[in-house]
Motif scaffolding. Structure first.
Motif, mmCIF file in Angstrom:
data_model
loop_
_atom_site.group_PDB
_atom_site.id
_atom_site.type_symbol
_atom_site.label_atom_id
_atom_site.label_comp_id
_atom_site.label_asym_id
_atom_site.label_seq_id
_atom_site.Cartn_x
_atom_site.Cartn_y
_atom_site.Cartn_z
ATOM 1 N N ILE A 117 0.869 -1.174 0.000
ATOM 2 C CA ILE A 117 0.000 0.000 0.000
ATOM 3 C C ILE A 117 0.908 1.226 0.000
ATOM 4 O O ILE A 117 1.797 1.336 0.850
ATOM 5 N N ASN A 118 0.706 2.115 -0.959
ATOM 6 C CA ASN A 118 1.427 3.384 -1.011
ATOM 7 C C ASN A 118 0.468 4.485 -0.564
ATOM 8 O O ASN A 118 -0.606 4.639 -1.127
ATOM 9 N N ILE A 119 0.876 5.235 0.451
ATOM 10 C CA ILE A 119 0.010 6.240 1.057
ATOM 11 C C ILE A 119 0.534 7.629 0.715
ATOM 12 O O ILE A 119 1.701 7.935 0.952
ATOM 13 N N TYR A 120 -0.340 8.471 0.159
ATOM 14 C CA TYR A 120 -0.015 9.848 -0.224
ATOM 15 C C TYR A 120 -0.774 10.793 0.706
ATOM 16 O O TYR A 120 -1.942 10.562 1.016
ATOM 17 N N PHE A 121 -0.127 11.874 1.095
ATOM 18 C CA PHE A 121 -0.682 12.775 2.102
ATOM 19 C C PHE A 121 -1.144 14.090 1.476
ATOM 20 O O PHE A 121 -0.686 14.483 0.414
ATOM 21 N N THR A 122 -2.038 14.766 2.203
ATOM 22 C CA THR A 122 -2.465 16.104 1.772
ATOM 23 C C THR A 122 -1.290 17.069 1.920
ATOM 24 O O THR A 122 -0.342 16.803 2.667
ATOM 25 N N LYS A 123 -1.361 18.189 1.229
ATOM 26 C CA LYS A 123 -0.278 19.179 1.288
ATOM 27 C C LYS A 123 -0.051 19.678 2.721
ATOM 28 O O LYS A 123 1.073 19.909 3.130
ATOM 29 N N ASP A 124 -1.130 19.867 3.464
ATOM 30 C CA ASP A 124 -1.009 20.381 4.828
ATOM 31 C C ASP A 124 -0.303 19.412 5.764
ATOM 32 O O ASP A 124 0.439 19.825 6.654
ATOM 33 N N SER A 125 -0.528 18.132 5.576
ATOM 34 C CA SER A 125 0.037 17.148 6.504
ATOM 35 C C SER A 125 1.325 16.497 6.002
ATOM 36 O O SER A 125 2.002 15.824 6.761
ATOM 37 N N GLU A 126 1.658 16.726 4.735
ATOM 38 C CA GLU A 126 2.799 16.043 4.114
ATOM 39 C C GLU A 126 4.116 16.309 4.842
ATOM 40 O O GLU A 126 4.913 15.393 5.050
#
Length: 149
Positions: A117-126
């Motif tokens: 599983i590859n998880i991508y984050f929102t800009k605010d939380s990255e």
């Protein structure tokens, strides 16, 4: 860390130092020096500083311009069915879906024993501490779910 050229414009150079600098500049400007001798000298005289200088780009000391991605690898024991793997991954996906800080995740089930599983984050939380927090929470959830590693 030998310089490519010694500047001879300094007024405090003695005539001997000027001659030595000119000789050094003549030698280091030749192609055979650049291609054959300099790489060997850099390794011999540079030590671990050489590796740091070669591998870290100028001005990019510990900077990260790439997107933050959390990679979660899953393995199951031999004899596991694809349905069991899908069920386990589905439960992890349901857990991940509860976080608003996750922009997207992509799941790949390669076979009954391997998935990712590859998880991508929102800009605010990255670039916050959330990816590290989530990593620890995913490890805890995986232990809770059991069956795989």
């Amino acid at each position: 860390m030998l310089p490519d050229k010694i500047e001879t414009e300094y007024k405090d150079f003695s005539p001997f130092m000027l001659r030595m600098a000119d000789k050094y500049n003549t030698i280091t400007s030749k192609e055979i020096y650049k291609d054959k001798i300099k790489p060997v000298l850099d390794k011999g005289l540079g030590g671990t500083l050489r590796l740091f200088v070669q591998k870290v780009y100028e001005g990019s000391y510990f900077t990260r311009n790439e997107e933050t991605i959390l990679h979660v690898s899953t393995s199951m024991p031999t004899g596991t069915t694809i349905e069991q793997m899908n069920h386990l991954i589905g439960r992890m996906e349901a857990y991940l879906s509860t976080y608003k800080e996750i922009r997207q995740f992509q799941t790949y089930i390669y076979n009954a024993q391997q998935a990712e599983i590859n998880i991508y984050f929102t800009k605010d939380s990255e670039y916050s501490g959330f990816p590290y927090l989530l990593k620890n929470r995913v490890i805890s959830k995986a232990l809770e779910l059991g069956g795989g590693s």
